[in-house]
Write a protein that holds these residues in place. Structure first.
Motif, PDB file in Angstrom:
ATOM      1  N   SER A   2      -4.729  49.034  61.858  1.00 38.47           N
ATOM      2  CA  SER A   2      -4.781  47.394  62.031  1.00 38.47           C
ATOM      3  C   SER A   2      -4.509  47.236  60.581  1.00 38.47           C
ATOM      4  O   SER A   2      -5.168  47.733  59.646  1.00 38.47           O
ATOM      5  CB  SER A   2      -6.086  47.077  62.466  1.00 38.47           C
ATOM      6  N   ASP A   9      -5.205  51.878  64.567  1.00 37.00           N
ATOM      7  CA  ASP A   9      -5.185  51.386  65.850  1.00 37.00           C
ATOM      8  C   ASP A   9      -4.537  51.938  66.837  1.00 37.00           C
ATOM      9  O   ASP A   9      -3.150  51.968  66.831  1.00 37.00           O
ATOM     10  CB  ASP A   9      -4.866  49.672  65.574  1.00 37.00           C
ATOM     11  N   GLU A  10      -5.166  52.392  67.605  1.00 35.27           N
ATOM     12  CA  GLU A  10      -4.387  53.205  68.741  1.00 35.27           C
ATOM     13  C   GLU A  10      -3.801  52.310  69.609  1.00 35.27           C
ATOM     14  O   GLU A  10      -2.520  52.864  70.265  1.00 35.27           O
ATOM     15  CB  GLU A  10      -5.563  53.790  69.748  1.00 35.27           C
ATOM     16  N   ASP A  11      -3.733  51.030  69.736  1.00 37.44           N
ATOM     17  CA  ASP A  11      -2.919  50.292  70.448  1.00 37.44           C
ATOM     18  C   ASP A  11      -1.701  49.861  69.869  1.00 37.44           C
ATOM     19  O   ASP A  11      -0.870  49.205  70.382  1.00 37.44           O
ATOM     20  CB  ASP A  11      -3.513  48.995  70.835  1.00 37.44           C
ATOM     21  N   ASN A  12      -1.630  50.081  68.602  1.00 37.49           N
ATOM     22  CA  ASN A  12      -0.431  49.814  67.685  1.00 37.49           C
ATOM     23  C   ASN A  12       0.663  50.343  68.223  1.00 37.49           C
ATOM     24  O   ASN A  12       0.659  51.593  68.257  1.00 37.49           O
ATOM     25  CB  ASN A  12      -0.573  50.216  66.049  1.00 37.49           C
ATOM     26  N   PRO A  13       1.687  49.724  68.694  1.00 37.00           N
ATOM     27  CA  PRO A  13       3.016  50.307  69.498  1.00 37.00           C
ATOM     28  C   PRO A  13       3.772  51.430  68.386  1.00 37.00           C
ATOM     29  O   PRO A  13       4.466  52.218  68.832  1.00 37.00           O
ATOM     30  CB  PRO A  13       3.887  48.924  69.862  1.00 37.00           C
ATOM     31  N   ILE A  16       2.725  55.029  68.814  1.00 38.32           N
ATOM     32  CA  ILE A  16       2.620  55.590  70.165  1.00 38.32           C
ATOM     33  C   ILE A  16       3.626  57.153  70.150  1.00 38.32           C
ATOM     34  O   ILE A  16       4.635  56.835  69.722  1.00 38.32           O
ATOM     35  CB  ILE A  16       3.103  54.767  71.308  1.00 38.32           C
ATOM     36  N   THR A  42       3.613  44.757  61.647  1.00 35.16           N
ATOM     37  CA  THR A  42       3.992  45.644  62.734  1.00 35.16           C
ATOM     38  C   THR A  42       5.070  44.974  63.556  1.00 35.16           C
ATOM     39  O   THR A  42       6.073  45.504  63.850  1.00 35.16           O
ATOM     40  CB  THR A  42       2.739  45.976  63.974  1.00 35.16           C
ATOM     41  N   GLN A  43       4.678  43.873  64.118  1.00 36.61           N
ATOM     42  CA  GLN A  43       5.628  42.871  65.043  1.00 36.61           C
ATOM     43  C   GLN A  43       6.946  42.579  64.075  1.00 36.61           C
ATOM     44  O   GLN A  43       8.029  42.753  64.624  1.00 36.61           O
ATOM     45  CB  GLN A  43       4.978  41.537  65.283  1.00 36.61           C
TER      46      GLN A  43
ATOM     47  N   THR B  69       4.305  35.957  72.285  1.00 37.17           N
ATOM     48  CA  THR B  69       3.382  36.457  72.713  1.00 37.17           C
ATOM     49  C   THR B  69       2.043  35.225  72.594  1.00 37.17           C
ATOM     50  O   THR B  69       0.842  35.954  73.010  1.00 37.17           O
ATOM     51  CB  THR B  69       2.822  37.650  71.408  1.00 37.17           C
TER      52      THR B  69
END
Lengths: 114, 136
Positions: A2, A9-13, A16, A42-43, B69
């Protein structure tokens, strides 16, 4: 990671299907970027990579490898009214803006062939 | 209130479609951008056409992805910034657009789409209930 914490952050795309070493590498590169008008760095990187047709980690590596030393800077010193400056070298360019500490952060990077 | 929410939902969907379209359009401008890079290199003192267009793209697309989003944001600040991002206010872009009406059709279309996206995001911000209350 994050962008406010040192905990990945495991959810960071961007993370993956990455190895631990790749996640660490991505975290290092993300710190060089500014989120600008995006919700997060990230975005920003995901949007840039998609538009320019790069795999995101490859795009981050290319930007990281861009050597500002020896590049032409516009303006030569300081920043434009919108706080931006561009570095040009051959077909590559990088637009930067300073953060609140005056450290230049990457807004975008490109190659005039992509 | 329900009517405003419906409008907001439709507008968000429209912005998402246009954002995706812009990504496709950018890729289709590749050969024109290569030609422009060679013929409009920019000066030692100002951003080139492609650099100016890239910075506007990033700034406008950043806000558009936040709409996509549905992230909450400071709309008054965003609206004020979007009003300074008028694509045709950039002399290098306005001059190029006026002087090359048929030479670069893909880039010309990209410039128009980018400014349209900016206007849609601006309008989306003006529809936000908080913003309506503040400006009433």
């Amino acid at each position: 990671m994050s962008e406010q914490s040192s905990v990945p952050d495991e959810d960071n795309p961007l993370f993956i299907d990455r190895t631990e070493a790749e996640v660490a590498e991505i975290c290092q590169y993300l710190a060089e970027w500014t989120s600008g008008t995006y919700e997060s760095v990230t975005q920003s990187v995901l949007n840039h990579a998609e538009r320019k047709g790069f795999e995101p980690l490859r795009y981050l590596r290319k930007a990281h490898q861009f050597n500002r030393k020896g590049a032409q800077r516009i303006p030569k010193s300081g920043y434009r009214q919108d706080d931006s400056a561009v570095y040009r070298k051959g077909k590559e360019f990088m637009i930067v803006r300073p953060d609140q500490y005056g450290t230049e952060k990457i807004v975008t990077y490109g190659i005039n062939e992509d | 209130m329900v009517q405003v929410q419906n409008k907001i939902t439709i507008q968000r969907s429209h912005i998402t479609q246009l954002l995706n379209q812009l990504t496709v359009d950018y890729q289709s401008t590749k050969s024109e951008r290569k030609h422009i890079f060679e013929h409009y290199p920019g000066s030692d003192e100002a951003f080139s056409l492609l650099e100016e267009l890239e910075l506007l793209t990033v700034d406008i697309c950043g806000y558009a992805t936040q709409v996509q989003t549905a992230r909450p944001q400071n709309w008054q600040q965003t609206i004020a910034h979007l009003q300074t991002l008028r694509v045709f206010d950039r002399p290098v872009i306005a001059q190029f657009y006026a002087e090359t009406p048929s030479r670069y059709p893909q880039i010309q279309a990209y410039i128009r789409t980018l400014d349209y996206l900016r206007l849609l995001v601006l309008e989306y911000g003006q529809m936000q209930p908080d913003n309506l209350l503040t400006s009433a």
